[in-house]
Design a protein around this motif. Structure first.
Motif, mmCIF file in Angstrom:
data_model
loop_
_atom_site.group_PDB
_atom_site.id
_atom_site.type_symbol
_atom_site.label_atom_id
_atom_site.label_comp_id
_atom_site.label_asym_id
_atom_site.label_seq_id
_atom_site.Cartn_x
_atom_site.Cartn_y
_atom_site.Cartn_z
ATOM 1 N N ALA A 25 0.810 -1.210 0.000
ATOM 2 C CA ALA A 25 0.000 0.000 0.000
ATOM 3 C C ALA A 25 0.843 1.260 0.000
ATOM 4 O O ALA A 25 0.449 2.278 -0.545
ATOM 5 C CB ALA A 25 -0.934 0.012 1.211
ATOM 6 N N ALA A 26 2.035 1.186 0.602
ATOM 7 C CA ALA A 26 2.842 2.394 0.747
ATOM 8 C C ALA A 26 3.173 3.055 -0.586
ATOM 9 O O ALA A 26 3.026 4.268 -0.711
ATOM 10 C CB ALA A 26 4.114 2.083 1.524
ATOM 11 N N PRO A 27 3.629 2.303 -1.633
ATOM 12 C CA PRO A 27 3.919 2.974 -2.895
ATOM 13 C C PRO A 27 2.693 3.661 -3.482
ATOM 14 O O PRO A 27 2.804 4.717 -4.087
ATOM 15 C CB PRO A 27 4.407 1.838 -3.795
ATOM 16 N N GLN A 28 1.504 3.060 -3.304
ATOM 17 C CA GLN A 28 0.305 3.677 -3.827
ATOM 18 C C GLN A 28 0.033 4.997 -3.129
ATOM 19 O O GLN A 28 -0.308 5.989 -3.763
ATOM 20 C CB GLN A 28 -0.884 2.727 -3.658
ATOM 21 N N ARG A 29 0.208 5.044 -1.829
ATOM 22 C CA ARG A 29 0.010 6.285 -1.101
ATOM 23 C C ARG A 29 1.057 7.325 -1.525
ATOM 24 O O ARG A 29 0.737 8.482 -1.718
ATOM 25 C CB ARG A 29 0.105 6.041 0.405
ATOM 26 N N ALA A 30 2.302 6.868 -1.653
ATOM 27 C CA ALA A 30 3.363 7.795 -2.059
ATOM 28 C C ALA A 30 3.077 8.343 -3.449
ATOM 29 O O ALA A 30 3.241 9.531 -3.709
ATOM 30 C CB ALA A 30 4.716 7.091 -2.028
ATOM 31 N N GLU A 31 2.614 7.464 -4.342
ATOM 32 C CA GLU A 31 2.330 7.899 -5.700
ATOM 33 C C GLU A 31 1.206 8.928 -5.706
ATOM 34 O O GLU A 31 1.258 9.935 -6.402
ATOM 35 C CB GLU A 31 1.953 6.690 -6.550
ATOM 36 N N ALA A 32 0.178 8.667 -4.901
ATOM 37 C CA ALA A 32 -0.942 9.593 -4.851
ATOM 38 C C ALA A 32 -0.520 10.943 -4.305
ATOM 39 O O ALA A 32 -1.101 11.969 -4.637
ATOM 40 C CB ALA A 32 -2.068 9.003 -3.999
ATOM 41 N N ALA A 33 0.516 10.940 -3.448
ATOM 42 C CA ALA A 33 0.973 12.185 -2.850
ATOM 43 C C ALA A 33 1.978 12.919 -3.728
ATOM 44 O O ALA A 33 2.353 14.050 -3.428
ATOM 45 C CB ALA A 33 1.588 11.900 -1.479
ATOM 46 N N ASP A 34 2.451 12.276 -4.784
ATOM 47 C CA ASP A 34 3.424 12.921 -5.652
ATOM 48 C C ASP A 34 2.830 14.182 -6.276
ATOM 49 O O ASP A 34 1.646 14.222 -6.611
ATOM 50 C CB ASP A 34 3.843 11.980 -6.787
ATOM 51 N N PRO A 35 3.637 15.230 -6.449
ATOM 52 C CA PRO A 35 3.128 16.412 -7.153
ATOM 53 C C PRO A 35 2.835 16.076 -8.604
ATOM 54 O O PRO A 35 3.344 15.093 -9.164
ATOM 55 C CB PRO A 35 4.279 17.418 -7.016
ATOM 56 N N GLY A 36 2.025 16.908 -9.216
ATOM 57 C CA GLY A 36 1.558 16.621 -10.565
ATOM 58 C C GLY A 36 2.271 17.438 -11.625
ATOM 59 O O GLY A 36 3.468 17.733 -11.532
ATOM 60 N N TYR A 37 1.508 17.851 -12.640
ATOM 61 C CA TYR A 37 2.057 18.441 -13.851
ATOM 62 C C TYR A 37 1.313 19.744 -14.152
ATOM 63 O O TYR A 37 0.122 19.874 -13.891
ATOM 64 C CB TYR A 37 1.885 17.480 -15.026
ATOM 65 N N LEU A 38 2.030 20.683 -14.739
ATOM 66 C CA LEU A 38 1.472 21.983 -15.073
ATOM 67 C C LEU A 38 1.617 22.210 -16.574
ATOM 68 O O LEU A 38 2.717 22.087 -17.116
ATOM 69 C CB LEU A 38 2.215 23.086 -14.314
ATOM 70 N N MET A 272 4.451 18.367 -27.951
ATOM 71 C CA MET A 272 4.739 18.813 -26.578
ATOM 72 C C MET A 272 5.024 17.573 -25.733
ATOM 73 O O MET A 272 4.173 16.716 -25.553
ATOM 74 C CB MET A 272 3.521 19.584 -26.032
ATOM 75 N N TRP A 273 6.249 17.486 -25.188
ATOM 76 C CA TRP A 273 6.677 16.318 -24.432
ATOM 77 C C TRP A 273 6.272 16.392 -22.961
ATOM 78 O O TRP A 273 6.217 17.467 -22.379
ATOM 79 C CB TRP A 273 8.202 16.196 -24.469
ATOM 80 N N MET A 274 6.050 15.226 -22.375
ATOM 81 C CA MET A 274 5.868 15.119 -20.932
ATOM 82 C C MET A 274 6.390 13.767 -20.476
ATOM 83 O O MET A 274 6.057 12.733 -21.056
ATOM 84 C CB MET A 274 4.391 15.228 -20.545
ATOM 85 N N LYS A 275 7.217 13.757 -19.439
ATOM 86 C CA LYS A 275 7.724 12.518 -18.849
ATOM 87 C C LYS A 275 6.879 12.183 -17.620
ATOM 88 O O LYS A 275 6.728 12.998 -16.717
ATOM 89 C CB LYS A 275 9.189 12.702 -18.426
ATOM 90 N N PHE A 276 6.299 10.985 -17.591
ATOM 91 C CA PHE A 276 5.594 10.535 -16.392
ATOM 92 C C PHE A 276 6.617 10.359 -15.276
ATOM 93 O O PHE A 276 7.653 9.713 -15.469
ATOM 94 C CB PHE A 276 4.862 9.223 -16.660
ATOM 95 N N ARG A 277 6.324 10.910 -14.113
ATOM 96 C CA ARG A 277 7.329 10.921 -13.051
ATOM 97 C C ARG A 277 7.496 9.562 -12.390
ATOM 98 O O ARG A 277 8.526 9.294 -11.771
ATOM 99 C CB ARG A 277 6.995 11.984 -12.004
ATOM 100 N N ASP A 278 6.506 8.669 -12.486
ATOM 101 C CA ASP A 278 6.552 7.420 -11.740
ATOM 102 C C ASP A 278 6.982 6.225 -12.586
ATOM 103 O O ASP A 278 6.991 5.100 -12.108
ATOM 104 C CB ASP A 278 5.189 7.137 -11.099
ATOM 105 N N ARG A 279 7.340 6.465 -13.852
ATOM 106 C CA ARG A 279 7.719 5.341 -14.710
ATOM 107 C C ARG A 279 8.448 5.863 -15.946
ATOM 108 O O ARG A 279 8.348 7.051 -16.286
ATOM 109 C CB ARG A 279 6.486 4.546 -15.134
ATOM 110 N N ASN A 280 9.170 4.979 -16.619
ATOM 111 C CA ASN A 280 9.848 5.344 -17.862
ATOM 112 C C ASN A 280 8.849 5.274 -19.012
ATOM 113 O O ASN A 280 8.840 4.351 -19.830
ATOM 114 C CB ASN A 280 11.037 4.411 -18.127
ATOM 115 N N THR A 300 4.794 6.560 -25.266
ATOM 116 C CA THR A 300 5.910 5.715 -25.662
ATOM 117 C C THR A 300 6.766 5.397 -24.443
ATOM 118 O O THR A 300 6.824 6.175 -23.484
ATOM 119 C CB THR A 300 6.774 6.418 -26.728
ATOM 120 N N THR A 301 7.435 4.257 -24.494
ATOM 121 C CA THR A 301 8.414 3.904 -23.464
ATOM 122 C C THR A 301 9.835 4.167 -23.935
ATOM 123 O O THR A 301 10.783 3.970 -23.176
ATOM 124 C CB THR A 301 8.283 2.417 -23.086
ATOM 125 N N ASN A 302 9.972 4.632 -25.188
ATOM 126 C CA ASN A 302 11.284 4.948 -25.740
ATOM 127 C C ASN A 302 11.105 6.017 -26.809
ATOM 128 O O ASN A 302 10.768 5.710 -27.951
ATOM 129 C CB ASN A 302 11.931 3.701 -26.340
#
Length: 481
Positions: A25-38, A272-280, A300-302
């Motif tokens: 559960a901890a990673p899910q909570r941490a992920e939910a608490a991660d800041p987002g995107y602007l 316009m590029w955006m990198k997901f912060r929680d995964r490649n 894309t993953t690459n």
């Protein structure tokens, strides 16, 4: 004894399941608490659409408009319109810049004007906190380009090899009498002066190129440190290990049904590029200009492998209410997100109705402030923001001049841009109290002159002590839509 062992085993199993559940559960909570995107963007033609808008997303795919869907900045210089913005953060996070095309289509300028004799400048704003912005200035980027006709779609990326920014944009330099947009670049450290512009990308023959954006890719993903996506009749990808080095053609996105002006399908521009912060994984947002639908993400993953890009599944993303066109996305820090969401909260636009002249409302005119009859335009609309100087207070931000607030000076009121000083904050902050003439209405007590209140006198707004019944009526207002 057997029963004891059975009970102990049950206890150990329960404890093990508890800690297992906590570790899952901890990673899910941490992920939910991660800041987002602007996302910084414009919305379309016209003087209102060609301004600066913001949207926020917690996951990078579902976006919510900020500031009530209204612009966060309006250009007051050049053509008084801005498009194609880029949001630039310094490597240490101490400064931010917005750079944008100086262009206002359908508000005094045609496409032909802009292509053949447009602004050679870009518009620049600067900030130290992402929420308080300087006055804009014009940076002439194309004036030194022989026969350069305009300057469109500026972008910038920090170049560690030269310890400054590579600023790049599109300029039309006609070829054999025909329009030809190429990408030029210059170096800058402050977005106030630049080196001599040089050609950055030039397609063969008459092929034009207007939009390009570079993303930095981490080690272990693909063969290139940088990948750029360009709108040049299709979405073309190129890779390099140096921003100003040699770029290698990687292919295009025709294979997934994304095409451009030279073929059928989903005609797009403004990558316009955006990198997901929680995964490649990356989203490459593409502006569906031909169908008028604004941005959609392909993922894309690459970034350097064209075969890994996928169109979005139905219902997998949402772009909010405003159409979002050619812009820029920033992965926020927690502190940045807190500031941005507080500053650009979706506070409703409201009017202030006079108590003793109920057909009149507070408005600004040429930055003076008065009460006027039956005003429904945005001149009479304000957002009651949390007070700039203190908790439990309010400040009045103009709807059609974002960043400008009602402020008293020498007890007179004007609409003034927030300069970020403590004096401005105090002068523009008020306590909302029960109406002095009617407790069901409201009065507004000065933060730094608590013996004075906002009132009108001869229809002009003033800050005065209130000692008479007439004064109490003049200092009483209704906050209404």
């Amino acid at each position: 004894m057997a029963r004891l062992f059975t009970r102990l085993a049950a206890i150990f199993l329960a404890v093990g399941l508890f800690f297992t559940s906590q570790s899952l559960a901890a990673p899910q909570r941490a992920e939910a608490a991660d800041p987002g995107y602007l996302m910084l963007h414009f919305t379309g033609e016209g003087s209102g659409g060609q301004q600066m808008y913001l949207a926020h997303s917690a996951d990078g795919l579902r976006w919510n408009d900020l500031n009530g869907g209204a612009p966060i900045l309006r250009s007051t210089i050049g053509t008084k319109g801005v498009r194609d913005p880029a949001l630039v953060r310094s490597p240490d996070g101490s400064k931010y810049w917005i750079i944008a095309t100086d262009l206002c289509i359908s508000c005094g300028q045609s496409w032909s004007d802009s292509i053949n004799n447009g602004s050679r400048n870009i518009v620049v704003w600067e900030s130290t906190d992402l929420v308080s912005w300087s006055e804009p200035w014009l940076l002439n980027v194309a004036g030194a380009i022989p026969d350069g006709r305009n300057a469109w779609a500026p972008e910038a990326i920090w170049n560690p090899a030269t310890n400054d920014y590579v600023l790049y944009w599109s300029t039309n330099v006609p070829l054999d009498g025909r329009t030809k947009h190429r990408i030029f670049y210059a170096r800058t450290s402050d977005f106030r002066s630049i080196t001599t512009p040089q050609i950055y990308i030039d397609r063969p023959g008459t092929q034009e190129l207007i939009d390009t954006q570079i993303v930095e890719v981490p080690d272990g993903v693909g063969n290139y440190r940088y990948v750029r996506a360009s709108g040049d009749g299709q979405i073309t990808l190129e890779g390099s290990n140096s921003i100003l080095g040699t770029w290698t053609a990687l292919g295009n996105l025709l294979g997934i049904g994304v095409t451009g002006t030279q073929g059928p399908g989903n005609t797009v521009e403004g990558p316009m590029w955006m990198k997901f912060r929680d995964r490649n994984e990356w989203a490459l947002y593409l502006d569906q200009y031909a169908t008028g639908r604004g941005y959609m993400p392909v993922t894309t993953t690459n970034p350097s492998a064209t075969g890994t890009y996928q169109l979005p599944a139905s219902g997998s993303y949402s772009m909010g209410v405003n159409k979002k066109r050619h812009g820029s996305i920033l992965n926020l820090t927690a502190a940045e997100e807190t500031r941005v969401l507080a500053r650009y909260a979706n506070t409703p636009a409201q009017r202030l109705q006079s108590f003793n002249f109920q057909d009149r409302y507070v408005r600004h005119a040429n930055f003076d402030v008065l009460i006027d009859q039956n005003v429904t335009s945005d001149d009479a609309k304000f957002r009651l923001r949390p007070g700039l100087a203190g908790t439990g207070t309010v400040s009045f931000e103009s709807v059609n001049n974002p960043g400008y607030f009602l402020r008293h000076a020498n007890y007179d009121f004007q609409l003034v841009r927030n300069d970020g000083t403590a004096q401005f904050a105090a002068d523009a902050t008020f306590r909302k109290v029960a109406g002095l003439a009617d407790s069901t209405w409201s009065s507004f007590q000065s933060y730094n002159h608590p013996d004075r209140y906002i009132r009108h006198y001869a229809y002009k707004l003033r800050l005065d002590p209130i000692t008479t019944a007439t004064g109490r009526g003049d200092a009483t207002f209704r906050v209404t839509n």
